[in-house]
Design a protein around this motif. Structure first.
Motif, PDB file in Angstrom:
ATOM      1  N   PHE A 160       0.861  -1.174   0.000  1.00 34.98           N
ATOM      2  CA  PHE A 160       0.000   0.000   0.000  1.00 34.98           C
ATOM      3  C   PHE A 160       0.901   1.229   0.000  1.00 34.98           C
ATOM      4  CE2 PHE A 160      -4.411  -1.547   1.215  1.00 34.98           C
ATOM      5  CZ  PHE A 160      -4.169  -2.841   0.798  1.00 34.98           C
ATOM      6  N   LEU A 161       0.288   2.415  -0.035  1.00 35.22           N
ATOM      7  CA  LEU A 161       1.078   3.637  -0.139  1.00 35.22           C
ATOM      8  C   LEU A 161       2.161   3.786   0.928  1.00 35.22           C
ATOM      9  CD1 LEU A 161      -1.648   6.214  -1.231  1.00 35.22           C
ATOM     10  CD2 LEU A 161       0.222   5.300  -2.599  1.00 35.22           C
ATOM     11  N   ILE A 170     -19.138  18.851  -8.786  1.00 35.66           N
ATOM     12  CA  ILE A 170     -18.744  19.505 -10.033  1.00 35.66           C
ATOM     13  C   ILE A 170     -19.366  18.795 -11.235  1.00 35.66           C
ATOM     14  CG2 ILE A 170     -16.604  20.583  -9.285  1.00 35.66           C
ATOM     15  CD1 ILE A 170     -15.187  18.005 -10.083  1.00 35.66           C
ATOM     16  N   SER A 209      -7.273  24.059   5.948  1.00 37.08           N
ATOM     17  CA  SER A 209      -6.460  23.179   5.106  1.00 37.08           C
ATOM     18  C   SER A 209      -5.612  22.301   6.016  1.00 37.08           C
ATOM     19  CB  SER A 209      -5.531  24.001   4.216  1.00 37.08           C
ATOM     20  OG  SER A 209      -6.224  25.097   3.681  1.00 37.08           O
ATOM     21  N   LEU A 249      -7.220  13.611   6.218  1.00 43.01           N
ATOM     22  CA  LEU A 249      -7.235  12.306   5.569  1.00 43.01           C
ATOM     23  C   LEU A 249      -6.240  11.435   6.332  1.00 43.01           C
ATOM     24  CD1 LEU A 249      -6.917  13.644   1.914  1.00 43.01           C
ATOM     25  CD2 LEU A 249      -9.007  13.132   3.179  1.00 43.01           C
ATOM     26  N   ALA A 307      -2.548  10.697   5.547  1.00 42.34           N
ATOM     27  CA  ALA A 307      -2.079  11.508   4.416  1.00 42.34           C
ATOM     28  C   ALA A 307      -1.953  12.971   4.825  1.00 42.34           C
ATOM     29  CB  ALA A 307      -3.026  11.370   3.236  1.00 42.34           C
ATOM     30  N   THR A 308      -3.038  13.532   5.374  1.00 38.96           N
ATOM     31  CA  THR A 308      -2.959  14.919   5.839  1.00 38.96           C
ATOM     32  C   THR A 308      -3.303  15.038   7.323  1.00 38.96           C
ATOM     33  OG1 THR A 308      -5.262  15.414   5.299  1.00 38.96           O
ATOM     34  CG2 THR A 308      -3.644  15.768   3.542  1.00 38.96           C
ATOM     35  N   PHE A 324      -8.390   7.714   4.662  1.00 41.22           N
ATOM     36  CA  PHE A 324      -7.655   7.707   3.393  1.00 41.22           C
ATOM     37  C   PHE A 324      -7.368   6.275   2.945  1.00 41.22           C
ATOM     38  CE2 PHE A 324      -3.563   8.341   1.043  1.00 41.22           C
ATOM     39  CZ  PHE A 324      -4.041   9.203   0.069  1.00 41.22           C
ATOM     40  N   MET A 370      -5.192   3.703   1.433  1.00 40.34           N
ATOM     41  CA  MET A 370      -3.757   3.586   1.204  1.00 40.34           C
ATOM     42  C   MET A 370      -3.408   2.782  -0.042  1.00 40.34           C
ATOM     43  SD  MET A 370      -1.901   5.204   3.300  1.00 40.34           S
ATOM     44  CE  MET A 370      -2.077   6.090   4.853  1.00 40.34           C
ATOM     45  N   ARG A 371      -4.410   2.185  -0.643  1.00 37.72           N
ATOM     46  CA  ARG A 371      -4.137   1.450  -1.867  1.00 37.72           C
ATOM     47  C   ARG A 371      -4.386   2.347  -3.076  1.00 37.72           C
ATOM     48  NH1 ARG A 371      -0.919  -1.778  -4.256  1.00 37.72           N
ATOM     49  NH2 ARG A 371      -1.738  -2.073  -6.331  1.00 37.72           N
TER      50      ARG A 371
END
Lengths: 224, 489
Positions: A63-64, B104, B208, B238, B241-242, B283, B285-286
């Protein structure tokens, strides 16, 4: 080659595959101390290891976090090996110089960071301009840094159009022949890449490396 | 009649976990601080005695100030519809669903492919939501691609106010749009005082991740607070990630970011209405994606609402939406799980209905189906009522030898209150279903969209209000170089 020294290459290779960032540097040093040439270590341990990381990712085992850790471990080992090469007057042939960034209006840089890490791990020199990068800056930096490639990332459908603007600016400045451009990001597709006239498109960070290599070798980077 | 009804509730945090998360968030904003890229906000924070590292726009918030702001922030908010008559309490156990925003794309009913939305799509969506009884609020749910991007945010609200009576959840894409968007609300209410007394819209503001409030979002907080327009804070960490990869770690960050928003609002105007919400995601991960239908996403949302309730603040979450690209079984599964949890967690404002594909695609058919999902979820919250005393004994005295419950006045009296009636779920017997054309839920929803749109009635906006709205919109469009707006039918 003696078994004892083989162990050094094997351990380094394993450290990269397993993403042991702290251990990769010291293991590279050990390999050098055991008498290997830096280039040998790179070719026999580092490159096969990072390719294995990519393979494990592509087949779905990794995975990542494992992918990133592999790239970081590779970076740590390469730092040691490149220093050793420099001190003996050698230099590693760069796989290519890449200017990378997320296009203007878009602050998302997770994907871009991934691609930058993977390119670095694959031996590319990467100039990372960050996120929300103006069209002109990509082009100007690429010229200043004598880059071979520009890599453009976008997460939003509203900002991916700025990838097209980069293509237009390159054309208007007569740089289109000199610089190859690859694009990526969640909303970007192969079709879009072709429409805006980009040279390459990759669906994942691992594919991006293959695309960049193909472009450096003078081929097309599209996965047709 | 007795009303001892247990409201079913779901909780994800023990009281010890709650305290630990809150304590760490206090420590995080004090030690690491927040990055605030807005001059006016920095001035307010400086005046309030907060330590600021000017070189990095980094502010270190004291626990003392946050606690003061928690005191001045109202624990409940009242929103009002366009006429100013119907009141919606945002607080306590009240749950108000609204469409997920801001998509969107729209899922085309015929091609089943997503496409860009235009003015007519926005209008159809607003009209449809007006008829959906389980969605209390509208949201500016679609971005219209037939106007320039510079006016896309205000244009959504402008159309909304022309076609809808319900309160709005909205927000800005550019800082320049904030004033004219607030002007639209002022035009409906008449003056600042009336708008402050009867808020018509909530403004979302997203920090953010990690730990940053941009110039745009901080300005939204300040200007809305000064006008008494509620701000809904939407952190969107996330995991891995974040924000920290653990759910509890992400909650700490989400609370720290929310403290920043709270403080900016309260310093702009003590007593300003603030809703603690969010759009975090577990998030993937794949795939490197942000699944809104993942159980971890839902757990963060519910747990964060629990924290906000503990702090005595109104709550919000992005729940009841799906990552599927079609209105299929996955869409139903993820939407129903999210909407049900949101109701059981008692989240006050729940955004998500109609949404597919990671918050980027809206679907009219899904809105109709989700209206039923929300209705069923809300039914759970009303619990099992003890309608009469005794509950059943007297019925058996009344019943004849045939035990015919259908004829009882008790049945007639209570069946509508006891049961939720769906508009698109299939409860036909097989032969009837066959005779009706063997339609699946998406096909039935398509018919229901048409039926509901035929029932829609446009609000009767006073002509001076309508012309004022148009004036604001036209002059802002002109300032962005657009001479003509798309035709509205």
């Amino acid at each position: 080659m003696k078994t004892e020294t083989d162990i050094h290459l094997h351990s380094l290779s394993q450290a990269i595959i397993q993403g042991l960032v702290e251990e990769a540097g010291p293991l590279a040093e050990k390999a050098l101390a055991a008498g290997f040439q830096p280039l040998q270590v790179i070719e026999k341990a580092c490159l096969p290891a990072i390719e294995e990381v990519g393979r494990l990712w592509e087949c779905g085992d990794y995975f990542l976090p494992e992918l990133i850790a592999g790239a970081e471990a590779m970076k740590a080992a390469m730092a040691v090996l490149q220093t050793a090469m420099k001190s003996s007057g050698q230099s590693l042939k760069s796989a290519g110089r890449v200017v990378i960034g997320t296009v203007e209006g878009d602050i998302h840089d997770i994907g871009k960071n991934l691609v930058a890490s993977m390119l670095r791990a694959a031996g590319f020199e990467v100039i990372d301009l960050g996120a929300d990068v103006k069209v002109e800056r990509f082009v100007e930096t690429a010229v200043e840094e004598k880059a071979d490639l520009i890599a453009l990332s976008a997460l939003l459908t509203t900002t991916m159009l700025n990838q097209k603007k980069v293509m237009e600016l390159l054309a208007s400045r007569g740089l289109r022949e000199r610089l190859k451009v690859m694009v990526g990001g969640a909303p970007v597709t192969e079709k879009f890449a072709r429409e805006i006239g980009a040279d390459g498109y990759g669906e994942s960070a691992v594919q991006a490396v293959a695309v960049a290599r193909a472009l450096m070798a003078g081929g097309g980077g599209n996965h047709d | 009649m007795t009303e001892e009804v247990l409201r079913p509730q779901v909780k994800f945090l023990s009281s010890r976990a709650l305290e630990q998360i809150i304590d760490e968030a206090f420590e995080l904003v004090d030690k690491t601080g927040l990055f605030i890229e807005n001059e006016e906000a920095l001035e307010l924070l400086g005046e309030a005695g907060q330590k600021i590292d000017r070189s990095r726009n980094r502010v270190f918030l004291s626990r003392n100030l946050i606690e003061k702001c928690l005191q001045t922030c109202p624990s409940e908010i009242r929103l009002y519809d366009q006429d100013g008559h119907r009141e919606y309490l945002v607080g306590r156990d009240e749950v108000h669903f609204n469409p997920g925003s801001a998509a969107i794309k729209i899922l085309d009913s015929v091609t089943l492919k997503e496409r860009e939305a235009g003015t007519s799509d926005l209008i159809a969506l607003y009209k449809l939501v007006e008829t959906l009884e389980n969605l209390d609020f509208q949201s500016t749910a679609l971005v219209s691609a037939d106007v320039p991007r510079e006016i896309a945010d205000i244009y959504r609200l402008y159309l909304g106010l022309l076609f809808s009576r319900k309160p709005f959840v909205t927000g800005i894409f550019r800082v320049e749009s904030l004033r004219p968007m607030l002007d639209l609300l002022l035009a409906v209410r008449g003056d600042e005082r009336s708008l402050s007394e009867k808020p018509l819209a909530i403004f979302d503001a997203c920090p953010s991740p990690p730990l940053k409030w941009s110039r745009l979002t901080a300005q939204s907080l300040i200007d809305c607070s000064r006008l008494g327009v509620p701000s809904e804070l939407i952190p969107m960490g996330l995991t891995g990630a974040t924000s920290p990869v653990t759910l509890a770690g992400t909650l700490v960050q989400q609370l720290a970011e929310s403290f920043g928003g709270l403080v900016i609002c309260q310093l702009a105007r003590p007593g300003a209405p603030v809703i603690f919400g969010g759009s975090p995601a577990g998030f993937d991960m794949r795939k490197g994606t942000t699944p809104m239908g993942a159980p971890e996403t839902m757990m963060i949302d519910c747990a964060f609402a629990q924290i906000a309730r503990r702090l005595n603040l109104p709550t919000h979450a992005y729940l009841g939406l799906s990552d599927s690209k079609l209105v299929d079984a996955q869409a139903g599964l993820e939407t129903a799980m999210g909407a049900t949890l949101a109701v059981l967690a008692g989240i006050n404002v729940v955004s998500g209905a109609g949404m597919l594909n990671f918050e980027s695609t809206q679907s009219l058919e899904k809105l109709v189906i989700d209206n039923d999902i929300c209705g069923q979820a809300l039914r759970l919250s009303r619990g099992i009522a003890l309608r009469e005393k005794p509950l059943a004994l007297h019925l058996f005295e009344e019943l004849g030898p045939d035990f015919n419950f259908l004829v009882l006045s008790h049945t007639r009296k209570w069946y509508r209150q006891e049961h939720y009636f769906s508009s698109v779920l299939d409860r036909d017997v097989y032969d009837t279903w066959t005779a009706l054309g063997r339609l699946d839920i998406f096909q039935r929803a398509g018919k229901e969209v048409a039926r509901r749109l035929s029932l829609y009635r446009k609000p009767e906006l006073k002509s001076e209000i309508a012309s004022e709205l148009k004036k604001i919109m036209v002059s802002y469009a002109a300032s962005c170089g657009l001479d003509e707006l798309p035709e509205i039918s």
